[in-house]
Design a protein around this motif. Structure first.
Motif, PDB file in Angstrom:
ATOM      1  N   SER A 118       0.849  -1.195   0.000  1.00 44.07           N
ATOM      2  CA  SER A 118       0.000   0.000   0.000  1.00 44.07           C
ATOM      3  C   SER A 118       0.880   1.239   0.000  1.00 44.07           C
ATOM      4  CB  SER A 118      -0.885   0.025   1.247  1.00 44.07           C
ATOM      5  OG  SER A 118      -0.088   0.289   2.383  1.00 44.07           O
ATOM      6  N   ALA A 119       0.240   2.358  -0.333  1.00 45.94           N
ATOM      7  CA  ALA A 119       1.007   3.618  -0.346  1.00 45.94           C
ATOM      8  C   ALA A 119       1.563   3.902   1.050  1.00 45.94           C
ATOM      9  CB  ALA A 119       0.116   4.767  -0.817  1.00 45.94           C
ATOM     10  N   GLY A 120       0.786   3.626   2.072  1.00 47.68           N
ATOM     11  CA  GLY A 120       1.233   3.876   3.448  1.00 47.68           C
ATOM     12  C   GLY A 120       2.463   3.049   3.792  1.00 47.68           C
ATOM     13  N   ILE A 121       2.438   1.780   3.414  1.00 46.37           N
ATOM     14  CA  ILE A 121       3.589   0.910   3.701  1.00 46.37           C
ATOM     15  C   ILE A 121       4.806   1.376   2.908  1.00 46.37           C
ATOM     16  CG2 ILE A 121       4.495  -1.437   3.383  1.00 46.37           C
ATOM     17  CD1 ILE A 121       1.623  -2.439   4.000  1.00 46.37           C
ATOM     18  N   ASP A 161       5.499   4.336   1.815  1.00 48.42           N
ATOM     19  CA  ASP A 161       6.028   5.580   2.387  1.00 48.42           C
ATOM     20  C   ASP A 161       6.776   5.318   3.691  1.00 48.42           C
ATOM     21  OD1 ASP A 161       5.160   7.132   0.356  1.00 48.42           O
ATOM     22  OD2 ASP A 161       3.400   7.941   1.399  1.00 48.42           O
ATOM     23  N   MET A 162       6.215   4.429   4.501  1.00 46.98           N
ATOM     24  CA  MET A 162       6.844   4.117   5.782  1.00 46.98           C
ATOM     25  C   MET A 162       8.242   3.543   5.567  1.00 46.98           C
ATOM     26  SD  MET A 162       5.348   1.669   8.784  1.00 46.98           S
ATOM     27  CE  MET A 162       5.486   0.139   7.882  1.00 46.98           C
TER      28      MET A 162
END
Ligand code: PBG
Length: 322
Positions: free
Chosen positions: A14-17, A19-20
């Motif tokens: 996912s985008a969140g992962i 980015d993290m």
């Protein structure tokens, strides 16, 4: 552990992962924006070969500095086009010179960190980076002129002097001149590994600094040589450089990477005019998506080990990072 126990795609779900887990991030505080100041002109003019970039007249730089600060840019690198050129490049060290006045305007109107490019090619009638004597560049005589330029730029208020002429001994000569004139606090960002590159083409239109005859291969590095590049970096570090620079950036990611491993000085990379103009041209032809290509290029330069990126895309990147 290997497949199927290990699945790399878990890291990208996912985008969140993503980015993290991003290892490299863009920050405007690590970017330096090059600015061209034309001492002959009264108006801001677009540089034909660098769409979206301009030469600025004196008198307009307070406003520009405020606009850049508004965008989050913290630092500029100044280049000057003088009113007149001569054999000794005297416009480069006049207290009333274009860069000296530009430095004053920006210092008065902002809290930007101001770096001044130090070279003779914009100021000499022949467009070479050194003083010509007997048909050849006189390295050691050029150092005396560089010393005068450095002192005049420091006196005008430059925080950083950035010598780009690739003369032997230039960093040591400039450090000595600065220290001897009460400017021991002024930094030197050395164009240490600067190769004789085709990618400076558009800049030479902007700065009107193309050599009248011949090329710069007698002083700029052969782009085939990485070990020689390490020697240049080493010498500039020993001569007292505060920041080492590699230029151009994208053709030299291996050099940036090696320099990062070898030296503990801050490392700058200069993404030059040709790198900027290529991306502009390719996007105009519909070949690439401009924004993602510029972000990818900048990210790759930081990933390879640069601490500082000098880039014409700094204002655009600043807008996108927000
Ligand atoms: C001056 C100088 C050059 C550049 C920076 N300082 C031109 C050259 O060496 O020919 C190039 C910058 C660019 O292409 O963006 N010596």
């Amino acid at each position: 552990m290997s497949f199927p126990a290990t699945r790399m795609r878990r890291l990208r779900r996912s985008a969140g992962i993503r980015d993290m887990l991003a290892e490299t991030r863009l920050h405007t505080s690590r970017m330096v924006y090059p600015v061209f100041v034309d001492g002959r002109s009264r108006r801001k003019r677009e540089i034909m070969l660098m769409p979206g970039q301009f030469t600025y007249p004196l008198g307009s730089l307070r406003k520009l500095a405020a606009e850049l600060e508004e965008k989050g840019i913290r630092s500029v690198l100044l280049f000057g086009v003088p009113r007149t050129k001569d054999a000794s490049g005297s416009g480069a060290f006049s207290s009333d010179g274009v860069v000296q006045r530009a430095i004053g305007e920006i210092r008065e109107g902002s809290s930007l960190t101001v770096a001044a490019d130090l070279c003779l090619c914009e100021y000499t009638s022949n467009g070479q980076c050194g003083i010509i004597r007997g048909g050849d560049i006189d390295n050691d005589a050029t150092l005396g002129t560089y010393a005068k330029i450095a002192v005049s730029q420091a006196e005008a208020g430059a925080h950083i002097i950035a010598p780009s002429g690739m003369m032997d001994g230039q960093v040591g000569a400039i450090r000595k001149a600065l220290d001897g004139s009460g400017h021991s606090e002024t930094m030197i960002m050395a164009y240490a590994s600067k190769s004789a590159s085709s990618f400076y083409g558009p800049f030479r239109e902007a700065a009107e600094s193309a050599p009248a005859g011949g090329d710069r291969k007698g002083y700029q590095l052969n782009f085939a040589n990485a070990r020689e590049s390490m020697r240049e970096l080493q010498l500039d570090a020993e001569e007292g450089a505060d920041i080492l620079m590699v230029k151009p950036a994208m053709p030299n990611l291996d050099i940036i990477c090696r320099a990062r491993e070898r030296f503990d000085l801050p490392l700058a990379a200069y993404s030059v005019s040709g790198e900027y103009s290529m991306l502009k041209a390719a996007s105009k032809l519909g070949m690439i998506d401009y924004r993602s290509a510029v972000i990818e290029a900048a990210t790759s330069i930081f990933r390879s080990g640069a601490d500082i990126l000098i880039t014409y895309s700094a204002p655009e990147l600043a807008g996108w990072i927000e």
